[in-house]
Design a protein around this motif. Structure first.
Motif, PDB file in Angstrom:
ATOM      1  N   HIS A   1      70.520  13.914 -27.975  1.00  0.00           N
ATOM      2  CA  HIS A   1      71.459  13.376 -26.977  1.00  0.00           C
ATOM      3  C   HIS A   1      72.625  12.648 -27.625  1.00  0.00           C
ATOM      4  CE1 HIS A   1      68.669  14.663 -23.926  1.00  0.00           C
ATOM      5  NE2 HIS A   1      67.714  13.908 -24.418  1.00  0.00           N
TER       6      HIS A   1
ATOM      7  N   ASP B   1      68.618  17.835 -28.706  1.00  0.00           N
ATOM      8  CA  ASP B   1      67.483  16.975 -28.357  1.00  0.00           C
ATOM      9  C   ASP B   1      67.742  15.501 -28.655  1.00  0.00           C
ATOM     10  OD1 ASP B   1      66.054  19.242 -27.622  1.00  0.00           O
ATOM     11  OD2 ASP B   1      65.149  19.479 -29.601  1.00  0.00           O
TER      12      ASP B   1
ATOM     13  N   ASN C   1      62.822   6.807 -20.140  1.00  0.00           N
ATOM     14  CA  ASN C   1      62.412   8.085 -20.717  1.00  0.00           C
ATOM     15  C   ASN C   1      63.639   8.901 -21.133  1.00  0.00           C
ATOM     16  OD1 ASN C   1      61.067  10.425 -21.414  1.00  0.00           O
ATOM     17  ND2 ASN C   1      60.530  11.005 -19.316  1.00  0.00           N
ATOM     18  N   PRO C   2      64.411   8.389 -22.091  1.00  0.00           N
ATOM     19  CA  PRO C   2      65.683   9.038 -22.428  1.00  0.00           C
ATOM     20  C   PRO C   2      65.529  10.403 -23.102  1.00  0.00           C
ATOM     21  CG  PRO C   2      65.219   7.266 -23.973  1.00  0.00           C
ATOM     22  CD  PRO C   2      64.189   7.167 -22.893  1.00  0.00           C
ATOM     23  N   PHE C   3      64.359  10.700 -23.669  1.00  0.00           N
ATOM     24  CA  PHE C   3      64.195  11.961 -24.390  1.00  0.00           C
ATOM     25  C   PHE C   3      63.313  12.966 -23.645  1.00  0.00           C
ATOM     26  CE2 PHE C   3      65.469   8.821 -27.461  1.00  0.00           C
ATOM     27  CZ  PHE C   3      66.397   9.500 -28.238  1.00  0.00           C
ATOM     28  N   GLY C   4      62.884  12.592 -22.419  1.00  0.00           N
ATOM     29  CA  GLY C   4      62.126  13.518 -21.606  1.00  0.00           C
ATOM     30  C   GLY C   4      60.727  13.804 -22.114  1.00  0.00           C
ATOM     31  N   VAL C   5      60.182  12.886 -22.907  1.00  0.00           N
ATOM     32  CA  VAL C   5      58.831  13.102 -23.452  1.00  0.00           C
ATOM     33  C   VAL C   5      57.859  12.018 -23.000  1.00  0.00           C
ATOM     34  CG1 VAL C   5      59.594  14.373 -25.483  1.00  0.00           C
ATOM     35  CG2 VAL C   5      59.474  11.870 -25.577  1.00  0.00           C
TER      36      VAL C   5
ATOM     37  N   CYS D   1      54.993   5.427 -27.593  1.00  0.00           N
ATOM     38  CA  CYS D   1      55.182   6.619 -26.762  1.00  0.00           C
ATOM     39  C   CYS D   1      54.096   7.598 -27.168  1.00  0.00           C
ATOM     40  CB  CYS D   1      56.565   7.241 -26.963  1.00  0.00           C
ATOM     41  SG  CYS D   1      56.825   8.745 -25.988  1.00  0.00           S
TER      42      CYS D   1
ATOM     43  N   ASP E   1      57.799   7.642 -21.269  1.00  0.00           N
ATOM     44  CA  ASP E   1      58.458   6.344 -21.373  1.00  0.00           C
ATOM     45  C   ASP E   1      58.333   5.768 -22.777  1.00  0.00           C
ATOM     46  OD1 ASP E   1      59.088   6.594 -18.758  1.00  0.00           O
ATOM     47  OD2 ASP E   1      57.743   5.017 -18.021  1.00  0.00           O
TER      48      ASP E   1
ATOM     49  N   ASP F   1      58.616  18.221 -34.164  1.00  0.00           N
ATOM     50  CA  ASP F   1      59.459  17.362 -33.323  1.00  0.00           C
ATOM     51  C   ASP F   1      59.859  16.066 -34.039  1.00  0.00           C
ATOM     52  OD1 ASP F   1      56.926  16.251 -33.345  1.00  0.00           O
ATOM     53  OD2 ASP F   1      56.888  15.777 -31.201  1.00  0.00           O
TER      54      ASP F   1
END
Length: 487
Positions: free
Chosen positions: A184, A182, A62-66, A88, A68, A109
């Motif tokens: 990263h 966002d 879940n690298p973007f926090g939204v 996702c 897996d 987004d």
């Protein structure tokens, strides 16, 4: 070669424009030449119903926090092409299209949605052991996958060669700088020589500056985008990297788009049976409740209804041509004022004009088979696929001399340098200036030619004999990939 091909839309799974057609056809053509191509694309709503059962899945975390990111391995049943779908729910399970909501507004987004696609693409390209397949080449398409080049740059790896293809430079995927966190990605990439774009950051610019090769979808467009007029703010960047820029014309899948094989048209025909095209013309008139006089030409539009496509010019000139007996069949959607303008034209000329707002694949085939001339008066046109389809159907394009239209449609025959087969055959009608007067003149020349049956049929046969199949252009892609690997 093992080629990882990343795109945000792929036909027949999902399509909003020409990118999907290319992403659906070029990998198949490369596979037919013996190369190992795999696709990656988001798992939008309904996509899983269109592919084969999932063979393997891997959780990328879940690298973007939204939520897996799941990578699902499957293949496209129609052509057996292997594909990884990035699943996702928070990012891709939307009721509307892949980029915009039901009001035509970009999802707020989108920077995260396509940064995630790019991150997964870069991860897969770098760590082939995840899926037991290591790519030799990474092929990115448009801004939605351009961030992948930035991730690979930041990870400072001895990465595999990257090709970025620009299908339309105007869609640069730029976002307000406060959204950059966002992604990263490192702020070190935000220089004028990196992703920074007039105070914003751009996914397309990332794909350009960090690629090893840049391609556009026609040779003329590759030259045009080096100028301020067509460069959309990126011409300076492209001029600085001109040595890695080239134009490779899009191809056509003639299994999908040829009147001999087309299962979506009422009457099949070829260059030797053009009388059957007349039968398709009559069927199209009947379907739309238009005057059934086949002795008058039908002009057609199959397009996004935007000013980029010059379709405001068609509205301006069409009444004069309708008064001379022409008919018009329109399929498309886009700018609301243009949609309203065409619907109003239909109301004024109910027996001569038929308009459908939206896109219907089967109907677009019937239009190509049934109209006499296709209108593409674009202010700019990276490649254009509809004119390539039209040529094969003996439907003569009326085009502005720009981009891929200039590379494929010719009003006058030009002999080559005394080399047999190197002549340019007249196959349509061309005008230079992007104004109503020039378009009207070209359409009047078209109508004049239509009245000369022998001359018209000669142009139709010329058009149908051009070969813009993927088989012809695929070797150019293979040579480009090979040159990068040789370096």
């Amino acid at each position: 070669m093992k080629i990882l091909f990343a795109a945000s839309e792929i036909y027949p799974l999902i399509k909003t424009g020409g990118l999907a057609d290319v992403a659906g056809a070029l990998p198949v053509a490369l596979r037919n030449k013996g190369h190992d191509v795999k696709l990656i694309m988001p798992a939008y709503r309904g996509i899983l119903e269109k592919v084969a059962p999932i063979q393997k899945s891997i959780n990328l975390g879940n690298p973007f926090g939204v939520g897996d990111l799941l990578l699902l391995e499957t293949h496209i049943p129609e052509n057996d092409t292997p594909i990884w779908l990035l699943q996702c729910q928070a990012l891709y399970e939307r009721e509307d299209g892949p980029y915009v909501d039901k009001h035509g507004i970009d999802f707020t987004d989108n920077h995260i949605r396509f940064a995630a696609l790019s991150w997964a693409t870069a991860t897969l390209a770098l760590h082939g052991d995840l899926m037991d397949w290591q790519a030799d080449i990474l092929h990115l398409n448009d801004w939605q996958t351009g961030f992948a080049a930035a991730y690979l740059k930041e990870w400072k790896t001895e990465h595999l060669p990257i090709v970025t293809t620009v299908h339309n430079l105007r869609y640069n995927g730029s976002f307000d700088m406060d959204k950059f966190v966002d992604t990263h990605l490192s702020p070190e990439l935000l220089s004028i020589h990196g992703m920074e774009f007039y105070g914003r950051f751009s996914g397309l610019k990332a794909g350009l500056v960090y690629a090893d090769a840049i391609t556009t979808v026609s040779p003329t467009y590759a030259q045009e985008i080096l100028t301020p007029e067509y460069g959309d703010g990126l011409d300076g960047t492209l001029r600085a990297m001109q040595e890695k820029l080239s134009g490779i014309l899009n191809g056509v899948d003639y299994d999908q788009w040829s009147p001999e094989k087309d299962t979506l048209i009422p009457h099949n025909y070829d260059v030797e049976s053009l009388d059957q095209k007349q039968a398709n013309k009559l069927a199209l008139l009947q379907e739309n409740g238009l005057s059934e006089d086949t002795s008058k030409p039908i002009f057609g539009v199959v397009s996004r209804l935007t000013e980029q496509k010059g379709l405001d010019l068609v509205l301006e000139v069409m009444p004069a041509l309708l008064d001379k007996g022409a008919r018009l069949v329109v399929l498309g959607s886009g700018d609301k004022h243009l949609e309203s303008g065409y619907l109003a034209l239909q109301k004024t000329y109910p027996e001569q004009v038929a308009v459908r707002i939206g896109y219907f694949e089967d109907y677009s085939h019937r239009i190509q088979a049934g109209i006499d001339a296709l209108l593409i008066p674009s202010r700019f046109e990276p490649c254009g696929l509809t004119q390539l389809y039209a040529l094969k159907y003996g439907t003569l394009p009326v085009v502005r001399h720009t981009g891929g239209l200039a590379d494929t449609v010719f009003e006058d025959a030009v002999l080559g340098d005394a080399v047999p087969g190197n002549e340019r055959r007249a196959n349509g009608f061309v005008f230079k200036e992007a104004n109503a007067e020039s378009l009207k003149s070209a359409m009047e020349r078209c109508m004049e030619c239509f009245n000369d049956t022998e001359k018209w049929q000669e142009k139709q046969k010329n058009a149908m004999r051009y070969d813009y199949s993927w088989d012809v252009v695929t070797d150019q892609w293979i040579n480009l990939y090979q040159s990068l690997l040789n370096k």
